[in-house]
Motif scaffolding. Sequence first.
Motif, PDB file in Angstrom:
ATOM      1  N   MET A   1       0.850  -1.190   0.000  1.00 58.23           N
ATOM      2  CA  MET A   1       0.000   0.000   0.000  1.00 58.23           C
ATOM      3  C   MET A   1       0.886   1.240   0.000  1.00 58.23           C
ATOM      4  N   ALA A   2       0.556   2.192  -0.798  1.00 56.03           N
ATOM      5  CA  ALA A   2       1.315   3.430  -0.887  1.00 56.03           C
ATOM      6  C   ALA A   2       0.963   4.360   0.261  1.00 56.03           C
ATOM      7  N   ARG A   3       1.921   5.217   0.583  1.00 58.87           N
ATOM      8  CA  ARG A   3       1.674   6.238   1.603  1.00 58.87           C
ATOM      9  C   ARG A   3       2.134   7.583   1.067  1.00 58.87           C
ATOM     10  N   LYS A   4       1.539   8.660   1.593  1.00 53.74           N
ATOM     11  CA  LYS A   4       1.984  10.005   1.249  1.00 53.74           C
ATOM     12  C   LYS A   4       3.336  10.247   1.892  1.00 53.74           C
ATOM     13  N   MET A   5       4.190  10.970   1.202  1.00 49.18           N
ATOM     14  CA  MET A   5       5.483  11.344   1.768  1.00 49.18           C
ATOM     15  C   MET A   5       5.309  12.510   2.732  1.00 49.18           C
ATOM     16  N   THR A   6       6.214  12.595   3.691  1.00 50.21           N
ATOM     17  CA  THR A   6       6.238  13.761   4.571  1.00 50.21           C
ATOM     18  C   THR A   6       6.751  14.957   3.766  1.00 50.21           C
ATOM     19  N   VAL A   7       6.621  16.145   4.314  1.00 50.11           N
ATOM     20  CA  VAL A   7       7.136  17.350   3.650  1.00 50.11           C
ATOM     21  C   VAL A   7       8.624  17.188   3.347  1.00 50.11           C
ATOM     22  N   GLU A   8       9.382  16.723   4.332  1.00 53.98           N
ATOM     23  CA  GLU A   8      10.821  16.562   4.149  1.00 53.98           C
ATOM     24  C   GLU A   8      11.137  15.520   3.075  1.00 53.98           C
ATOM     25  N   GLU A   9      10.408  14.422   3.079  1.00 54.88           N
ATOM     26  CA  GLU A   9      10.632  13.363   2.082  1.00 54.88           C
ATOM     27  C   GLU A   9      10.326  13.836   0.668  1.00 54.88           C
ATOM     28  N   ARG A  10       9.200  14.520   0.500  1.00 57.78           N
ATOM     29  CA  ARG A  10       8.831  14.948  -0.860  1.00 57.78           C
ATOM     30  C   ARG A  10       9.770  16.025  -1.379  1.00 57.78           C
ATOM     31  N   GLU A  11      10.216  16.927  -0.508  1.00 53.55           N
ATOM     32  CA  GLU A  11      11.159  17.957  -0.951  1.00 53.55           C
ATOM     33  C   GLU A  11      12.513  17.339  -1.294  1.00 53.55           C
ATOM     34  N   PRO A  76       9.952  -0.584  -9.578  1.00 54.64           N
ATOM     35  CA  PRO A  76       9.469  -0.871  -8.223  1.00 54.64           C
ATOM     36  C   PRO A  76      10.600  -0.801  -7.207  1.00 54.64           C
ATOM     37  N   PRO A  77      10.356  -0.360  -6.014  1.00 57.60           N
ATOM     38  CA  PRO A  77       9.084   0.177  -5.551  1.00 57.60           C
ATOM     39  C   PRO A  77       8.905   1.621  -6.027  1.00 57.60           C
ATOM     40  N   TYR A  78       7.757   1.911  -6.575  1.00 56.86           N
ATOM     41  CA  TYR A  78       7.479   3.203  -7.194  1.00 56.86           C
ATOM     42  C   TYR A  78       7.354   4.320  -6.164  1.00 56.86           C
ATOM     43  N   ARG A  79       7.791   5.494  -6.593  1.00 59.00           N
ATOM     44  CA  ARG A  79       7.607   6.735  -5.825  1.00 59.00           C
ATOM     45  C   ARG A  79       7.376   7.847  -6.824  1.00 59.00           C
ATOM     46  N   TYR A  80       6.575   8.826  -6.428  1.00 58.05           N
ATOM     47  CA  TYR A  80       6.425  10.005  -7.284  1.00 58.05           C
ATOM     48  C   TYR A  80       6.052  11.224  -6.459  1.00 58.05           C
ATOM     49  N   VAL A  81       6.350  12.371  -7.033  1.00 55.56           N
ATOM     50  CA  VAL A  81       5.945  13.661  -6.483  1.00 55.56           C
ATOM     51  C   VAL A  81       5.436  14.504  -7.638  1.00 55.56           C
ATOM     52  N   THR A  82       4.300  15.126  -7.433  1.00 52.97           N
ATOM     53  CA  THR A  82       3.774  16.116  -8.365  1.00 52.97           C
ATOM     54  C   THR A  82       3.622  17.407  -7.587  1.00 52.97           C
ATOM     55  N   VAL A  83       4.088  18.481  -8.180  1.00 50.89           N
ATOM     56  CA  VAL A  83       4.010  19.785  -7.540  1.00 50.89           C
ATOM     57  C   VAL A  83       3.385  20.760  -8.533  1.00 50.89           C
ATOM     58  N   GLU A  84       2.626  21.689  -8.009  1.00 52.27           N
ATOM     59  CA  GLU A  84       1.968  22.685  -8.856  1.00 52.27           C
ATOM     60  C   GLU A  84       2.076  24.030  -8.178  1.00 52.27           C
ATOM     61  N   TRP A 133       1.121  19.909  -3.463  1.00 48.72           N
ATOM     62  CA  TRP A 133       1.939  18.702  -3.631  1.00 48.72           C
ATOM     63  C   TRP A 133       1.061  17.459  -3.595  1.00 48.72           C
ATOM     64  N   ILE A 134       1.414  16.480  -4.400  1.00 52.13           N
ATOM     65  CA  ILE A 134       0.860  15.135  -4.333  1.00 52.13           C
ATOM     66  C   ILE A 134       2.058  14.203  -4.324  1.00 52.13           C
ATOM     67  N   SER A 135       2.043  13.207  -3.456  1.00 56.08           N
ATOM     68  CA  SER A 135       3.178  12.281  -3.410  1.00 56.08           C
ATOM     69  C   SER A 135       2.684  10.894  -3.054  1.00 56.08           C
ATOM     70  N   SER A 136       3.486   9.926  -3.449  1.00 54.71           N
ATOM     71  CA  SER A 136       3.182   8.539  -3.107  1.00 54.71           C
ATOM     72  C   SER A 136       4.475   7.753  -3.035  1.00 54.71           C
ATOM     73  N   ASP A 137       4.571   6.885  -2.023  1.00 53.22           N
ATOM     74  CA  ASP A 137       5.754   6.068  -1.814  1.00 53.22           C
ATOM     75  C   ASP A 137       5.297   4.625  -1.592  1.00 53.22           C
ATOM     76  N   PHE A 138       5.648   3.755  -2.513  1.00 57.27           N
ATOM     77  CA  PHE A 138       5.226   2.354  -2.459  1.00 57.27           C
ATOM     78  C   PHE A 138       6.272   1.458  -1.786  1.00 57.27           C
ATOM     79  N   ARG A 139       7.294   2.060  -1.180  1.00 54.05           N
ATOM     80  CA  ARG A 139       8.352   1.236  -0.589  1.00 54.05           C
ATOM     81  C   ARG A 139       7.907   0.506   0.666  1.00 54.05           C
ATOM     82  N   GLU A 140       6.907   0.965   1.318  1.00 52.07           N
ATOM     83  CA  GLU A 140       6.498   0.338   2.595  1.00 52.07           C
ATOM     84  C   GLU A 140       5.145  -0.306   2.493  1.00 52.07           C
TER      85      GLU A 140
END
Length: 140
Positions: A1-11, A76-84, A133-140
């Motif tokens: 299951m994917a989780r949102k990244m923290t502010v520090e992680e996404r930056e 894999p494991p997928y991660r992404y960040v989208t910023v606007e 920001w939108i983020s997702s981290d599938f590592r965990e």
Amino acid sequence: MARKMTVEEREAFLAEVHVGVVGVAREDGRAPLTVPIWYLYAPGGELVINTGKGSLKHRLIEAAGRISLSVQVETPPYRYVTVEGPVTAITTSAEEDLEAVAHRYLEKEAAEGFLAAMAGADEVTIRVRPEHWISSDFRE
């Protein structure tokens, strides 16, 4: 299951070297323009991109006044960040603007070749303040 990244992680993720895909609205009712791009970013700062002065990308970004940028890990494991966010400045690119991005994405010799090929090019530097920001981290 994917989780949102923290502010520090996404930056931190956005600050890593990725080829981004910039999206910008079109005025003619067509789908947004989406194109791959090199970029600069440091946590807490602005997103910086360069493009040809008068190019479709430049004209659309100037008209829209805002962009989105998406970066991802494609295996894999997928991660992404989208910023606007809004464009804060569009200026004529200085040599150091082009040097910074060339050396970020290319090894020294390739960067120097790229810069030599770009000598005299009419480029603009676009600065964007990350706002959403939108983020997702599938590592965990």
